[in-house]
Design a protein around this motif. Structure first.
Motif, PDB file in Angstrom:
ATOM      1  N   UNK A 173       0.813  -1.256  -0.076  1.00 45.05           N
ATOM      2  CA  UNK A 173       0.082   0.059   0.095  1.00 45.05           C
ATOM      3  C   UNK A 173       0.835   1.127   0.067  1.00 45.05           C
ATOM      4  N   UNK A 174       1.965   1.283   0.842  1.00 42.15           N
ATOM      5  CA  UNK A 174       2.842   2.422   0.999  1.00 42.15           C
ATOM      6  C   UNK A 174       3.416   2.643  -0.243  1.00 42.15           C
ATOM      7  N   UNK A 175       3.941   1.624  -0.842  1.00 39.73           N
ATOM      8  CA  UNK A 175       4.824   1.841  -2.278  1.00 39.73           C
ATOM      9  C   UNK A 175       3.956   2.068  -3.360  1.00 39.73           C
ATOM     10  N   UNK A 176       2.557   1.836  -3.331  1.00 37.86           N
ATOM     11  CA  UNK A 176       1.728   2.195  -4.195  1.00 37.86           C
ATOM     12  C   UNK A 176       1.490   3.563  -4.342  1.00 37.86           C
ATOM     13  N   UNK A 177       1.141   3.901  -3.122  1.00 41.63           N
ATOM     14  CA  UNK A 177       0.874   5.289  -2.734  1.00 41.63           C
ATOM     15  C   UNK A 177       2.129   6.360  -3.070  1.00 41.63           C
ATOM     16  N   UNK A 178       3.383   5.811  -2.635  1.00 42.56           N
ATOM     17  CA  UNK A 178       4.479   6.822  -2.831  1.00 42.56           C
ATOM     18  C   UNK A 178       4.673   6.941  -4.197  1.00 42.56           C
ATOM     19  N   UNK A 179       4.822   5.637  -5.224  1.00 41.50           N
ATOM     20  CA  UNK A 179       4.963   5.682  -6.578  1.00 41.50           C
ATOM     21  C   UNK A 179       3.808   6.597  -7.504  1.00 41.50           C
ATOM     22  N   UNK A 180       2.745   6.589  -6.979  1.00 42.88           N
ATOM     23  CA  UNK A 180       1.587   7.052  -7.724  1.00 42.88           C
ATOM     24  C   UNK A 180       1.832   8.583  -7.444  1.00 42.88           C
ATOM     25  N   UNK A 191       9.314  -3.221 -12.409  1.00 40.82           N
ATOM     26  CA  UNK A 191       7.878  -3.746 -12.061  1.00 40.82           C
ATOM     27  C   UNK A 191       6.976  -3.066 -13.207  1.00 40.82           C
ATOM     28  N   UNK A 192       7.477  -1.841 -14.026  1.00 42.14           N
ATOM     29  CA  UNK A 192       6.767  -1.076 -14.913  1.00 42.14           C
ATOM     30  C   UNK A 192       5.597  -0.213 -14.145  1.00 42.14           C
ATOM     31  N   UNK A 193       5.776   0.151 -12.799  1.00 43.41           N
ATOM     32  CA  UNK A 193       4.713   0.859 -12.246  1.00 43.41           C
ATOM     33  C   UNK A 193       4.686   2.423 -13.007  1.00 43.41           C
ATOM     34  N   UNK A 194       5.722   2.971 -12.919  1.00 44.69           N
ATOM     35  CA  UNK A 194       5.672   4.268 -13.459  1.00 44.69           C
ATOM     36  C   UNK A 194       5.392   4.572 -15.053  1.00 44.69           C
ATOM     37  N   UNK A 233       0.852   6.128 -18.639  1.00 48.98           N
ATOM     38  CA  UNK A 233      -0.215   6.042 -19.354  1.00 48.98           C
ATOM     39  C   UNK A 233      -1.625   6.527 -18.816  1.00 48.98           C
ATOM     40  N   UNK A 234      -1.658   6.222 -17.530  1.00 47.20           N
ATOM     41  CA  UNK A 234      -3.017   6.709 -16.956  1.00 47.20           C
ATOM     42  C   UNK A 234      -2.764   7.242 -15.521  1.00 47.20           C
ATOM     43  N   UNK A 235      -2.339   8.696 -15.601  1.00 47.67           N
ATOM     44  CA  UNK A 235      -2.194   9.353 -14.498  1.00 47.67           C
ATOM     45  C   UNK A 235      -3.386   9.187 -13.506  1.00 47.67           C
TER      46      UNK A 235
END
Length: 723
Positions: A382-389, A403-406, A411-413
């Motif tokens: 959860x914290x990783x997703x929040x920070x990377x978003x 992992x291609x998160x960025x 592609x979809x802000x």
């Protein structure tokens, strides 16, 4: 090549006196919201009238002597020192209209005292102090805070202090200030060094304990006799009374007799707990926990796995694996009813640290390893997703992204910059604690990714102490992962964090060079020479070394580093990086007096930034061009560049940078003999600096003073860089 913009965000301050080292300037502006960080008061408060009378007397005496009021409330765990501080402030709320700052200290996960410098950096951001105005050395930062808070009343609440050294930097400078400190220790150094009044807190007597138990437990007079064993077992510890009172409120008054029998039975395990100072609290927590339903007990145990005692409801949703937010809110509401947590609003909650520790112990004792590991996976993710978003929204810089998160966020802000900054500020403590949690539980891949995702937030906000501490953990985790590029990235980011702070007291120049050179070494191996990520990191490390040389006034060496950075990008599609290197080379050539070369590089940078629609850096390059033209004696061309930069920065940059441009243009107009335009620019700069709570308002005011001295007009007006 790392790129960010320089947006500044933060809170506001009311009725500020802006101060330089030896100049005081009072200015007025429209009333704005005042930072009020103090925790809310508790319900069903009893007793402590003598304590409050003593606090009133201390406060009155300090005011009479025109000295700061500093009080330490101390006692055993659960005694209610924080609640007492809250209550006293509530009783005097109309006497304290100014800022109220709050810090929770204690120790970090390694057992070391929480770093006060990190607290100061956060407070100054909340007060709206621009990052560019803040000193880098810890001692100078504390002095700056004292100066900034020297003009009027300010309240500081410091919870959980464990050392005198923790408290010292957080003391405000105003003689009208009130500082309330809570600690389980007496901290004699506070008395000898800072004349802090120590106010020991005693347990409640049986009468007040009984009153509080009745209020919280909704008990009637007919239970008085039977509830006395329960009252005595609480030991006068307010938190223990509240916990058992909530327990009885949920079960009804008929449960009093059963509970009393348990406490009277010397064969129960609670008997042994009466030996320790915190026995009553531990006993009550055990009683309340055993009385929870299965679902509520599970919620309680899992909340003990959170990296901090406070968090957002969304974090609890992730931790619990709840299907939606309403489900998470219902789960938290049940624990709130039991006095096991508080909810400040609909989105955040907090647990007493002692309760949080107890919940953690229950998770270790009563939850299966599989369930614990799954919950930890969810909360760290959860914290990783929040920070990377948020990082994806704040900056387009290149990141190591296995992992291609960025790429997905590009592609979809998922959010905008303002929302991303607010989210990170709200969750800053949890995010930083999650780095330690991920590393200590073997989730090393997530630890370094969290650090990488906090780059732009920490850079813009000036959170250097937290940033550097987290990156050291991230580096250790990257080494555990065996990911060579992740290790290189952590070395590069650590080097850049030291470079951005650049404190001589912390030896940042040495540390910056060490980590940047390590990043170079790791990306220069034969197997990594052709990999794009390694080449980008190598270019970034050379760029950082070039900036380090510029800070050390070694422009020739900086030019050589920037040339290496450009060579590393050969064949890599990175126009923004090339534009920044042209900008840096222009700076270096100006420092060397090679103005034709500087103009060529800066015009190239301006053209490239324009093609990228990077308007902020486009304006910043025009300012650099103006400074070079001024140094070359071409004031007319310098003014022309600034005329072009002003509307661009007004549309795309922060007010602080706009003010710097106007200050510089006013100086140039004055040098050209155009006093009217100079005054107009200086006046506009003063207004903008005032709106940003910047001490540089003094620079503008000096220029506007009658018949300013030539030496004052020559004051340095170069804009602070945020590479």
């Amino acid at each position: 090549m790392e790129t960010t913009d320089n947006s500044i965000s933060g809170g506001t301050f009311h009725d500020v006196v802006v101060m330089a080292r030896d100049a005081h300037l009072h200015y007025h502006h429209p009333r704005r919201p005042v930072p009020r960080m103090s925790p809310p008061s508790v319900r069903h408060y009893v007793n402590n009238a003598p304590l409050f009378a003593r606090m009133d007397a201390v406060w009155a005496g300090c005011r009479a002597e025109a000295v700061p009021t500093r009080m330490l409330l101390t006692g055993v765990p659960g005694i209610g020192a924080t609640a007492a501080a809250r209550r006293w402030l509530q009783l005097h709320q109309e006497d304290f209209p100014g800022p109220q700052l709050h810090a929770v200290l204690g120790r970090d996960s390694s057992g070391s005292p929480i770093d006060s410098v990190a607290v100061l950096e956060s407070w100054l951001g909340i007060l709206g102090v621009p990052k560019e105005d803040r000193p880098s050395d810890p001692g100078a930062l504390a002095a700056f805070f004292r100066s900034w808070t020297s003009s009027g009343p300010v309240v500081v609440i410091i919870d959980g202090a464990v050392t005198t050294g923790q408290v010292a930097p957080l003391l405000p400078g105003s003689d009208e200030s009130v500082v309330l400190i809570t600690s389980h220790e007496r901290l004699p150094g506070l008395v000898s060094r800072f004349d802090v009044e120590v106010l020991p807190m005693e347990p409640l007597d049986d009468g007040h304990s009984d009153e509080l138990l009745c209020r919280v437990g909704r008990l009637t007079e007919d239970t008085r006799t039977v509830r006395q064993p329960v009252v005595r077992a609480c030991g006068g510890i307010p938190l223990a009374v509240r916990l058992v009172g909530s327990y009885l409120a949920s079960l009804g008054p008929e449960a009093v007799q059963e509970l009393a029998d348990q406490f009277e039975d010397r064969r129960t395990r609670l008997e042994a707990m009466r030996m320790a100072d915190d026995a009553s609290l531990s006993g009550m927590l055990d009683v309340v926990y055993r009385g929870l339903g299965a679902d509520d007990a599970r919620t309680y145990r899992l909340l003990g796995l959170l990296p901090t005692a406070s968090g957002e409801v969304r974090a609890a949703q992730a931790l619990l694996g709840a299907a939606d937010l309403p489900t998470a809110r219902r789960a938290l509401r049940a624990l709130r009813t039991a006095n096991l947590l508080e909810q400040a609003d609909g989105e955040t909650f907090t647990m007493n640290r002692l309760v949080h520790d107890h919940a953690w112990r229950c998770a270790q004792d009563d939850e299966s390893r599989q369930i614990r590991e799954e919950a930890l996976d969810r909360i760290v993710r959860y914290y990783v997703d929040c920070a990377e978003c948020a990082e994806a929204a704040l900056s387009s810089r290149w990141r190591h992204d296995p992992e291609g998160a960025y790429e997905a966020y590009a592609r979809n802000p998922a959010t905008d910059q303002a929302s991303a900054t607010r989210s990170l500020e709200r969750q800053r403590t949890g995010l930083l604690a999650a780095v330690d949690l991920a590393s200590s539980t073997g989730r090393h891949h997530h630890a370094w990714r969290l650090c990488q995702a906090l780059w732009t937030f920490c850079l813009r906000g000036g959170h250097h102490a937290d940033w550097i501490k987290a990156l050291k953990t991230g580096l250790a985790s990257a080494l555990e992962c065996g990911d060579l590029l992740a290790v290189a990235r952590m070395h590069f980011e650590l080097g850049f964090a030291h470079l951005d702070r650049f404190s001589s007291a912390e030896d940042d120049a040495h540390d910056a060079r060490h980590h940047l050179e390590e990043a170079l070494r790791l990306t220069c191996s034969p197997e990594s020479q052709r990999a794009e990520g390694h080449r980008r990191t190598r270019s970034s490390a050379w760029e950082g070394l070039g900036l380090l040389e510029l800070k050390r006034d070694r422009a020739q060496e900086a030019i050589a580093c920037f040339a290496e950075a450009l060579n590393a990008l050969d064949g890599v599609d990175h126009p923004r990086g090339r534009a920044l290197l042209a900008y840096h080379r222009g700076r270096a050539f100006t420092a060397m007096g090679r103005h034709d070369d500087a103009e060529r590089e800066l015009l190239d940078a301006h053209r490239m930034f324009g093609a990228l629609a990077d308007h902020y850096n486009e304006a910043r390059t025009l300012v650099r061009l103006a400074e070079d033209r001024r140094a070359a004696g071409d004031a007319g061309r310098a003014i022309g560049a600034l005329d072009e930069a002003v509307p661009i920065m007004r549309a795309h940059g922060p007010a602080y940078q706009q003010a710097g441009i106007l200050l510089l243009r006013g100086d140039l107009h004055k040098a050209q003999g155009d006093g009217g335009r100079a005054v107009a620019d200086w006046t506009a700069a003063r207004t903008l600096y005032a709106s940003e709570r910047s001490i540089r308002v003094v620079d503008a005011q000096r220029r506007l003073a009658p018949e300013p001295a030539d030496s004052e007009l020559a004051a340095d007006s170069e804009l602070a860089d945020d590479e």
